[in-house]
Design a protein around this motif. Structure first.
Motif, PDB file in Angstrom:
ATOM      1  N   ARG A 564       0.838  -1.206   0.000  1.00 15.39           N
ATOM      2  CA  ARG A 564       0.000   0.000   0.000  1.00 15.39           C
ATOM      3  C   ARG A 564       0.871   1.255   0.000  1.00 15.39           C
ATOM      4  O   ARG A 564       0.617   2.204  -0.749  1.00 15.39           O
ATOM      5  CB  ARG A 564      -0.917  -0.007   1.225  1.00 15.39           C
ATOM      6  CG  ARG A 564      -1.947   1.121   1.218  1.00 15.39           C
ATOM      7  CD  ARG A 564      -2.789   1.141   2.477  1.00 15.39           C
ATOM      8  NE  ARG A 564      -3.476  -0.127   2.681  1.00 15.39           N
ATOM      9  CZ  ARG A 564      -3.293  -0.912   3.735  1.00 15.39           C
ATOM     10  NH1 ARG A 564      -2.443  -0.553   4.683  1.00 15.39           N
ATOM     11  NH2 ARG A 564      -3.948  -2.042   3.863  1.00 15.39           N
ATOM     12  N   CYS A 565       1.910   1.255   0.823  1.00  8.58           N
ATOM     13  CA  CYS A 565       2.792   2.420   0.926  1.00  8.58           C
ATOM     14  C   CYS A 565       3.572   2.625  -0.373  1.00  8.58           C
ATOM     15  O   CYS A 565       3.649   3.752  -0.892  1.00  8.58           O
ATOM     16  CB  CYS A 565       3.740   2.227   2.104  1.00  8.58           C
ATOM     17  SG  CYS A 565       4.950   3.540   2.298  1.00  8.58           S
ATOM     18  N   HIS A 569       3.156   5.914  -3.024  1.00  7.31           N
ATOM     19  CA  HIS A 569       4.242   6.827  -3.368  1.00  7.31           C
ATOM     20  C   HIS A 569       4.571   6.755  -4.858  1.00  7.31           C
ATOM     21  O   HIS A 569       4.938   7.766  -5.467  1.00  7.31           O
ATOM     22  CB  HIS A 569       5.479   6.511  -2.530  1.00  7.31           C
ATOM     23  CG  HIS A 569       5.394   7.011  -1.121  1.00  7.31           C
ATOM     24  ND1 HIS A 569       5.641   8.317  -0.779  1.00  7.31           N
ATOM     25  CD2 HIS A 569       5.061   6.384   0.033  1.00  7.31           C
ATOM     26  CE1 HIS A 569       5.485   8.478   0.520  1.00  7.31           C
ATOM     27  NE2 HIS A 569       5.127   7.317   1.040  1.00  7.31           N
ATOM     28  N   ALA A 570       4.453   5.560  -5.442  1.00  8.45           N
ATOM     29  CA  ALA A 570       4.745   5.421  -6.863  1.00  8.45           C
ATOM     30  C   ALA A 570       3.740   6.191  -7.715  1.00  8.45           C
ATOM     31  O   ALA A 570       4.088   6.746  -8.758  1.00  8.45           O
ATOM     32  CB  ALA A 570       4.739   3.943  -7.253  1.00  8.45           C
ATOM     33  N   PRO A 582       6.638  14.532  -4.920  1.00  4.97           N
ATOM     34  CA  PRO A 582       7.926  15.113  -4.529  1.00  4.97           C
ATOM     35  C   PRO A 582       7.871  16.631  -4.538  1.00  4.97           C
ATOM     36  O   PRO A 582       7.097  17.231  -5.278  1.00  4.97           O
ATOM     37  CB  PRO A 582       8.888  14.581  -5.606  1.00  4.97           C
ATOM     38  CG  PRO A 582       8.220  13.376  -6.167  1.00  4.97           C
ATOM     39  CD  PRO A 582       6.754  13.643  -6.072  1.00  4.97           C
ATOM     40  N   GLU A 583       8.711  17.248  -3.708  1.00  3.50           N
ATOM     41  CA  GLU A 583       8.723  18.706  -3.620  1.00  3.50           C
ATOM     42  C   GLU A 583       9.015  19.298  -4.996  1.00  3.50           C
ATOM     43  O   GLU A 583       9.973  18.910  -5.672  1.00  3.50           O
ATOM     44  CB  GLU A 583       9.775  19.149  -2.602  1.00  3.50           C
ATOM     45  CG  GLU A 583       9.751  20.654  -2.347  1.00  3.50           C
ATOM     46  CD  GLU A 583      10.724  21.041  -1.251  1.00  3.50           C
ATOM     47  OE1 GLU A 583      10.917  22.240  -1.043  1.00  3.50           O
ATOM     48  OE2 GLU A 583      11.273  20.120  -0.619  1.00  3.50           O
ATOM     49  N   ASN A 616      -6.541  -1.361  -6.971  1.00  7.79           N
ATOM     50  CA  ASN A 616      -7.417  -0.845  -5.907  1.00  7.79           C
ATOM     51  C   ASN A 616      -7.285   0.672  -5.760  1.00  7.79           C
ATOM     52  O   ASN A 616      -8.287   1.391  -5.676  1.00  7.79           O
ATOM     53  CB  ASN A 616      -7.082  -1.525  -4.578  1.00  7.79           C
ATOM     54  CG  ASN A 616      -7.500  -2.982  -4.543  1.00  7.79           C
ATOM     55  OD1 ASN A 616      -8.339  -3.410  -5.321  1.00  7.79           O
ATOM     56  ND2 ASN A 616      -6.906  -3.741  -3.644  1.00  7.79           N
ATOM     57  N   GLN A 617      -6.048   1.158  -5.713  1.00  9.56           N
ATOM     58  CA  GLN A 617      -5.842   2.589  -5.480  1.00  9.56           C
ATOM     59  C   GLN A 617      -6.282   3.429  -6.666  1.00  9.56           C
ATOM     60  O   GLN A 617      -6.877   4.501  -6.499  1.00  9.56           O
ATOM     61  CB  GLN A 617      -4.378   2.853  -5.136  1.00  9.56           C
ATOM     62  CG  GLN A 617      -3.966   2.312  -3.775  1.00  9.56           C
ATOM     63  CD  GLN A 617      -2.618   2.837  -3.312  1.00  9.56           C
ATOM     64  OE1 GLN A 617      -2.190   3.919  -3.718  1.00  9.56           O
ATOM     65  NE2 GLN A 617      -1.948   2.075  -2.454  1.00  9.56           N
TER      66      GLN A 617
END
Length: 669
Positions: A564-565, A569-570, A582-583, A616-617
């Protein structure tokens, strides 16, 4: 054990956890109650135990009240219930923001807040005699001067969505609307007299909730430790639902603590299941060998001899057919099998075979018969090839003038999976023999029953809804390092310290005298109960983990929390979601429909843990954005249907995976 007063719809908790485990997990809550009561302070447990007289008095009045008097009498009864569960009734019109600009206005019986915002909302519904009554609103009208009694599934007073002026009249709609606001509560408690229903935000859309019949429970008045009233207080009270209990000064609610423990229990069951599958592969493979020998078919030599590697793969496929169907039956929204059709439940489902797992096969016919084999073969074929009314009618050889007028609802429909896993060519060795009831019953027991590690543990049916697809993937990947072979000698099994968990080795029986007793793996003799050495006869199939094979195969399963994490992030740079980009980065996806064109590839597929999580995401993100773009909110039933459609789109058209292990690709599919 659980009690008939408690409804565990859709397995809010797994039935086995609620039946056999939850009573032992109430230690902290029970201690807090004991300490409060020792100080002569009230607790949810003591309040519920003392609520009988006031409840039955208020219920008698509410049951007889009609017309304009009925709603107020029901409110007084609901107040008794709320106070017994540790909540303070405070009725008000609650305004909540929906889709940024719209407002939902609902009459509520009580609310509870935490530092993070609204946590729980209690609603007033009409008198119900069962949890199903709270959803039964056909032809019902709100109470009025001419009404005899307030309808159970309706709110005592309607709410409204101001944007489209939609009236919110039913309890079920009100729960869905509350969970659809911009900052929804965690729980909604619907109180309808004797029935209280607890809905949790994440589980409601899946059709899962808890309900309790307080009339039945208070009538029995089971006040003992781990008894009925204590269990109800542990599931439905303010002490259980609010972080830190009724005082609200803790970080996590007691119910969340139980959910965590139930998940750990599910993980423990998945480990037990892995062992069960390993043993089942041996059972099936040795059954194939025995049947081939009985029918004079080649096993050990000749051009048609049995290849142990092929036999292993085919047995694993057969078992994963069963696992996929057990999971599909626990998740009707997947639409793989017609779970809600009574004809399926009684004539085809794996669920109907559960009770047969517990039956003693004590006759020659019951042991060596083929009922289970025929049942499973027919089910596998229907699931893969499908069955539709129109196709069936084309095969009819009788003249029936009424056929064209028949509704499709009268026919049992199978959509058809068309997956390699269910193709009969994938299990030719097993389909080439008749698997006996004795062997298949042993397999079904290992896949359906959880017996626990200790003799004192109660057996219960495994909940596949609680295990989920990730745990099933973990079960498979935990077996990837195992291998099967046909024993060329009589063998003993040995391991370091006699513990097979880290892998075992096989030792010819003739060489056993040169080794100490402590290295031999043992099992319990079913007749004497004494430990005996695990022995494999010459010619038998053995499926075991070699001590170094696991490292060679790199077959380690990625836990769900990590998938999930990583996936979140990907996707962050594409989606710009939740501040995870990302900044200095910017989202590359502007409109919701652009998400549907994304292609997903997992280059080390395994059983598809990352691919499943990405699907899912992305599906959830699409629906979130699409609802915002259209300024509309789907009700829970519609949301679940649309979510499944979007997942299917990604899975069927946008998802790809590669793996060195061909069987892994089949199971990921």
């Amino acid at each position: 054990m659980t009690y008939p007063s408690i409804t565990n719809r859709g397995e809010f908790f797994s039935n086995h956890y609620l039946d056999a485990v939850v009573g032992g997990d109430l230690g902290d809550l029970r201690t807090a109650w004991d300490e409060a009561e020792d100080r002569s302070e009230p607790s949810a447990r003591s309040s519920l135990r003392g609520a009988g007289s006031s409840f039955f008095a208020a219920r008698a009045i509410a049951s007889e009240a009609t017309g304009d008097r009925a709603p107020e009498a029901i409110r007084r009864l609901n107040d008794v219930v709320l106070k017994a569960l540790g909540f303070n009734p405070r009725r008000e019109m609650l305004d909540l923001i929906r889709n940024t600009t719209d407002t939902l206005t609902l009459p509520v019986a009580a609310t509870a807040e935490t530092g993070t915002g609204l946590w729980l909302v209690a609603l007033d519904a009409g008198l119900a005699d069962s949890a199903d009554d709270l959803f039964d609103v056909d032809d019902q009208e709100p109470a009025g001067e001419d009404a005899e009694q307030q309808s159970a599934g309706l709110l005592l007073e309607p709410g409204q969505r101001r944007g489209d002026k939609k009236q919110i009249e039913t309890a079920a709609d009100a729960v869905g609307e509350l969970f659809a606001v911009d900052e929804p509560p965690r729980f909604v408690l619907v109180v309808g007299g004797r029935i209280a229903l607890l809905a949790e935000r994440a589980k409601w859309a899946e059709g899962r909730y808890l309900a309790v019949d307080l009339d039945a429970a208070l009538e029995r008045n089971d006040t003992k430790a781990r008894g009925e009233l204590e269990t109800i207080a542990a599931l439905f009270s303010a002490d259980a639902l609010l972080p830190g209990g009724a005082d609200g000064d803790g970080a996590q609610s007691a119910l969340d603590d139980l959910v965590e423990k139930s998940h750990k229990h599910a993980v423990g069951v998945s480990k037990e299941l892995r062992s069960g599958i390993r043993e089942s592969i041996e059972i099936l493979a040795n059954e194939v060998i025995a049947q081939r020998l009985t029918n004079n078919k080649a096993v050990y030599e000749g051009p048609n001899r049995v290849d142990a590697k092929v036999l292993t793969t085919q047995c694993l496929r057969y078992l994963y057919r069963l696992l996929v169907l057990l999971y599909a039956e626990s998740r009707p929204e997947l639409g793989i099998v017609p779970v809600n059709d009574e004809a399926y439940q009684e004539g085809y489902s794996l669920d109907r075979l559960r009770e047969l797992c517990l039956v003693d096969l004590d006759t020659e016919h019951s042991l060596n018969g083929s009922h289970l084999n025929l049942s499973l073969t027919a089910l596998f074929e229907l699931v893969n090839e499908g069955y539709h009314q129109q196709h069936a009618e084309q095969q009819m050889f009788v003249d029936d003038a009424n056929v064209a007028d028949r509704s499709e609802e009268l026919y049992l429909q199978f959509p058809g999976l068309d997956a390699q896993l269910f193709d009969t060519k994938s299990t030719e060795l097993l389909d080439g023999v008749t698997l006996r009831n004795e062997a298949l019953q042993q397999v079904l027991r290992k896949l359906m029953l959880s017996t626990g590690k200790r003799k004192s543990d109660s057996a219960g049916f495994i909940s596949y809804a609680q295990l989920g697809i990730n745990q099933l993937g973990a079960v498979y990947e935990g077996l990837m390092a195992y291998s099967g072979f046909l024993a060329t000698n009589d063998l003993f099994e040995v391991a370091k310290g006699g513990d097979p968990e880290g892998g075992t080795w096989m030792l010819p029986v003739d060489d056993a005298d040169g080794y100490p007793d402590k290295v031999f793996v043992t099992t319990e003799d079913p007749n004497t109960g004494r430990p005996v050495r695990v022995r494999h006869a010459k010619g038998s199939f053995v499926f075991r983990l070699s001590g170094r094979d696991r490292q060679r195969s790199a077959s380690y399963y990625t836990p769900e929390v990590l998938t999930r994490c990583v996936v979140k992030h990907a996707l962050a740079e594409l989606l710009g979601a939740d501040g995870y980009a990302p900044e200095g980065g910017s989202a590359q996806i502007a409109e919701a429909t652009e998400l549907l064109d994304l292609t997903i590839c997992e280059p080390a597929l395994g059983s598809g843990a990352f691919l499943n999580e990405a699907i899912n995401q992305l599906a959830a993100e699409y629906l979130k954005r699409r609802q915002t773009e259209l300024g509309e909110s789907l009700d829970p039933d519609a949301y679940l249907r649309e979510l499944q459609r979007v997942k299917a789109h990604f899975a069927l058209h946008q998802s790809y995976g590669v793996d060195l292990n061909a069987t892994a690709v089949e199971l990921a599919e």
